[in-house]
Design a protein around this motif. Structure first.
Motif, mmCIF file in Angstrom:
data_model
loop_
_atom_site.group_PDB
_atom_site.id
_atom_site.type_symbol
_atom_site.label_atom_id
_atom_site.label_comp_id
_atom_site.label_asym_id
_atom_site.label_seq_id
_atom_site.Cartn_x
_atom_site.Cartn_y
_atom_site.Cartn_z
ATOM 1 N N GLU A 161 -61.714 30.487 -18.568
ATOM 2 C CA GLU A 161 -60.384 30.030 -18.570
ATOM 3 C C GLU A 161 -60.167 29.554 -19.676
ATOM 4 O OE1 GLU A 161 -60.073 26.770 -15.485
ATOM 5 O OE2 GLU A 161 -58.368 25.922 -16.807
ATOM 6 N N ILE A 162 -61.017 28.596 -20.543
ATOM 7 C CA ILE A 162 -60.773 28.097 -21.893
ATOM 8 C C ILE A 162 -60.545 29.238 -22.875
ATOM 9 C CG2 ILE A 162 -62.089 26.825 -23.863
ATOM 10 C CD1 ILE A 162 -63.413 25.077 -21.423
ATOM 11 N N THR A 163 -61.449 30.289 -22.858
ATOM 12 C CA THR A 163 -61.340 31.475 -23.877
ATOM 13 C C THR A 163 -60.147 32.016 -23.761
ATOM 14 O OG1 THR A 163 -62.754 32.706 -22.566
ATOM 15 C CG2 THR A 163 -63.914 31.584 -24.427
ATOM 16 N N ARG A 164 -59.677 32.298 -22.425
ATOM 17 C CA ARG A 164 -58.207 33.173 -22.256
ATOM 18 C C ARG A 164 -56.897 32.124 -22.711
ATOM 19 N NH1 ARG A 164 -60.576 35.418 -17.375
ATOM 20 N NH2 ARG A 164 -60.181 33.451 -16.381
ATOM 21 N N THR A 165 -57.141 30.985 -22.230
ATOM 22 C CA THR A 165 -56.076 30.029 -22.642
ATOM 23 C C THR A 165 -55.767 29.758 -24.108
ATOM 24 O OG1 THR A 165 -56.821 28.770 -20.443
ATOM 25 C CG2 THR A 165 -54.924 27.757 -21.714
ATOM 26 N N HIS A 166 -56.786 29.756 -24.702
ATOM 27 C CA HIS A 166 -57.211 29.298 -26.217
ATOM 28 C C HIS A 166 -57.441 30.484 -27.131
ATOM 29 C CE1 HIS A 166 -56.442 24.969 -24.848
ATOM 30 N NE2 HIS A 166 -57.040 25.158 -23.913
ATOM 31 N N ALA A 167 -57.385 31.703 -26.585
ATOM 32 C CA ALA A 167 -57.674 32.653 -27.341
ATOM 33 C C ALA A 167 -57.190 32.774 -28.841
ATOM 34 C CB ALA A 167 -57.418 34.187 -26.794
ATOM 35 N N ASP A 168 -55.896 32.521 -29.024
ATOM 36 C CA ASP A 168 -55.361 32.476 -30.279
ATOM 37 C C ASP A 168 -55.908 31.388 -31.360
ATOM 38 O OD1 ASP A 168 -53.905 34.558 -29.778
ATOM 39 O OD2 ASP A 168 -51.936 33.391 -29.091
ATOM 40 N N TYR A 195 -69.323 29.736 -15.848
ATOM 41 C CA TYR A 195 -68.678 30.854 -16.312
ATOM 42 C C TYR A 195 -67.027 31.013 -15.907
ATOM 43 C CZ TYR A 195 -73.051 32.840 -17.295
ATOM 44 O OH TYR A 195 -74.126 33.233 -17.508
ATOM 45 N N ARG A 196 -66.607 30.305 -14.925
ATOM 46 C CA ARG A 196 -65.295 30.448 -14.560
ATOM 47 C C ARG A 196 -64.580 29.439 -15.468
ATOM 48 N NH1 ARG A 196 -67.191 30.724 -9.649
ATOM 49 N NH2 ARG A 196 -66.867 28.448 -9.054
ATOM 50 N N ARG A 197 -64.986 28.554 -16.018
ATOM 51 C CA ARG A 197 -64.505 27.349 -16.664
ATOM 52 C C ARG A 197 -64.423 28.082 -18.225
ATOM 53 N NH1 ARG A 197 -60.796 24.329 -18.218
ATOM 54 N NH2 ARG A 197 -61.207 22.308 -19.115
ATOM 55 N N ALA A 244 -69.648 39.067 -17.608
ATOM 56 C CA ALA A 244 -69.054 37.944 -17.564
ATOM 57 C C ALA A 244 -68.203 37.585 -16.168
ATOM 58 C CB ALA A 244 -68.445 37.350 -18.926
ATOM 59 N N ALA A 245 -67.610 38.521 -16.182
ATOM 60 C CA ALA A 245 -66.711 38.670 -15.005
ATOM 61 C C ALA A 245 -67.381 38.534 -13.589
ATOM 62 C CB ALA A 245 -65.586 40.005 -14.836
ATOM 63 N N ARG A 246 -68.503 39.455 -13.538
ATOM 64 C CA ARG A 246 -69.381 39.499 -12.449
ATOM 65 C C ARG A 246 -69.815 38.142 -12.006
ATOM 66 N NH1 ARG A 246 -70.736 44.705 -13.395
ATOM 67 N NH2 ARG A 246 -72.133 44.294 -14.935
ATOM 68 N N ARG A 247 -70.422 37.223 -13.252
ATOM 69 C CA ARG A 247 -71.133 36.126 -13.354
ATOM 70 C C ARG A 247 -70.181 34.964 -12.640
ATOM 71 N NH1 ARG A 247 -75.974 35.726 -17.495
ATOM 72 N NH2 ARG A 247 -76.863 37.872 -17.251
ATOM 73 N N GLU A 248 -68.642 35.136 -13.188
ATOM 74 C CA GLU A 248 -67.926 34.222 -12.343
ATOM 75 C C GLU A 248 -67.900 34.072 -10.941
ATOM 76 O OE1 GLU A 248 -63.650 34.282 -15.276
ATOM 77 O OE2 GLU A 248 -63.930 34.903 -13.136
ATOM 78 N N GLN A 249 -68.254 35.183 -10.322
ATOM 79 C CA GLN A 249 -68.404 34.907 -8.940
ATOM 80 C C GLN A 249 -69.527 34.402 -8.217
ATOM 81 O OE1 GLN A 249 -65.631 36.150 -7.890
ATOM 82 N NE2 GLN A 249 -65.015 36.777 -9.659
ATOM 83 N N ARG A 250 -70.528 33.768 -9.171
ATOM 84 C CA ARG A 250 -71.883 33.425 -8.833
ATOM 85 C C ARG A 250 -71.476 32.258 -7.956
ATOM 86 N NH1 ARG A 250 -76.549 34.954 -13.098
ATOM 87 N NH2 ARG A 250 -76.354 37.246 -12.618
ATOM 88 N N PRO A 251 -72.339 31.678 -7.064
ATOM 89 C CA PRO A 251 -71.802 30.487 -6.388
ATOM 90 C C PRO A 251 -72.544 29.427 -7.517
ATOM 91 C CG PRO A 251 -73.870 31.583 -5.502
ATOM 92 C CD PRO A 251 -73.300 32.418 -6.458
ATOM 93 N N GLY A 252 -72.323 28.098 -6.802
ATOM 94 C CA GLY A 252 -72.763 27.099 -7.496
ATOM 95 C C GLY A 252 -72.297 26.677 -8.867
ATOM 96 N N LEU A 253 -73.001 25.732 -9.410
ATOM 97 C CA LEU A 253 -72.480 25.479 -10.991
ATOM 98 C C LEU A 253 -72.513 26.388 -11.930
ATOM 99 C CD1 LEU A 253 -71.858 22.837 -12.580
ATOM 100 C CD2 LEU A 253 -74.347 22.163 -12.666
#
Ligand SMILES: Cc1cc2nc3c(=O)[nH]c(=O)nc-3n(C[C@H](O)[C@H](O)[C@H](O)COP(=O)(O)OP(=O)(O)OC[C@H]3O[C@@H](n4cnc5c(N)ncnc54)[C@H](O)[C@@H]3O)c2cc1C
Length: 218
Positions: free
Chosen positions: A207-214, A202-204, A188-197
């Motif tokens: 970010e959502i899963t990190r911010t709202h993990a609890d 993946y980045r979004r 998943a971390a590798r795919r965050e680096q992919r270009p375009g949409l």
């Protein structure tokens, strides 16, 4: 009632790029203006793609012209999901093949236009069945079943469609292709680096899963 301006240009460009049928006559547009809901909305036109490349062309051009598209399979939706002021893309006519059955691992790979009863007829001799059983299964097709997250009378036993989707190959709104499915953290971390949409998605999501993990775990 006739499409004008940018819509007309969009349909004109699309016609030149597709192998399938592009229909803009009043009869077809009225035919596709209803589903199984109470709504009636006349589409700009109806594309009956012959190939996946046709769908690609439609999505790419719609993005360029900033016009809406609406995929559709059997049109048996009850809440108006299959009607809109858009280019309707009817995937039921030609994109209706069962591509692969893996009996050992219990999975199938299908195109969106495969009707559920036909899939189960194909699987029955192999001792397999797609669990979720919407009452409309004699016409509902996998594209609509997945998008509606359909289920039926045996949902307690078999769950919802989302419980059975292993992976999806999709055309994103910018016309690019991506395959989504469960991933290990490092992939998943590798795919965050992919270009375009695709990379942006993946980045979004991460970010959502990190911010709202609890909240997600609760
Ligand atoms: C008599 C009757 C009984 C029903 N019983 C049930 C039931 O028991 N359980 C249940 O869940 N539903 C039921 N439904 C509702 C409906 O039939 C189901 O939700 C069915 O799975 C929809 O499939 P469809 O092929 O008709 O999809 P459509 O109506 O064609 O499309 C449904 C949605 O999926 C989208 N879509 C289709 N293909 C794609 C694609 N390739 N990519 C992206 N989006 C796509 C469409 O844009 C639309 O928003 C019933 C409807 C009727 C009329």
């Amino acid at each position: 009632m006739q499409p004008t301006g940018a819509i007309q240009d969009f349909l004109h460009d699309l016609e030149a790029r597709v192998a399938g049928d592009l229909r803009t006559d009043p009869y077809t547009r009225v035919l596709y203006s209803t589903d199984a809901s109470i709504y009636q909305v006349i589409p700009y036109g109806v594309l009956i793609p012959k190939t996946v490349e046709d769908v690609h062309a439609a999505v790419e051009l719609a993005a360029r012209y900033r016009l809406p598209i609406l995929p559709r399979t059997a049109g048996s939706s009850l809440a108006g999901q299959a009607v809109n002021e858009a280019l309707v893309i009817d995937l039921s006519r030609h994109l209706d093949r069962i591509l692969e059955v893996n009996v050992e691992e219990h999975w199938v790979r299908v195109q969106p236009g495969v009707v559920l009863d036909e899939l189960n007829l194909h699987l029955r001799p192999l001792g397999l069945q797609f669990g979720p059983d919407p009452a409309s299964s004699n016409r509902a097709a996998m594209g609509g079943i997945v998008s509606n997250n359909s289920t039926g009378a045996h949902s307690i036993l078999y769950g919802m469609t989302a419980d059975h989707v292993l992976e999806m190959k999709v055309i994103l709104s910018d016309g690019s292709t991506a395959t989504f499915g469960p991933l290990e953290e490092d992939e998943a971390a590798r795919r965050e680096q992919r270009p375009g949409l695709e990379g942006a998605i993946y980045r979004r999501i991460r970010e959502i899963t990190r911010t709202h993990a609890d909240t997600i775990r609760a």
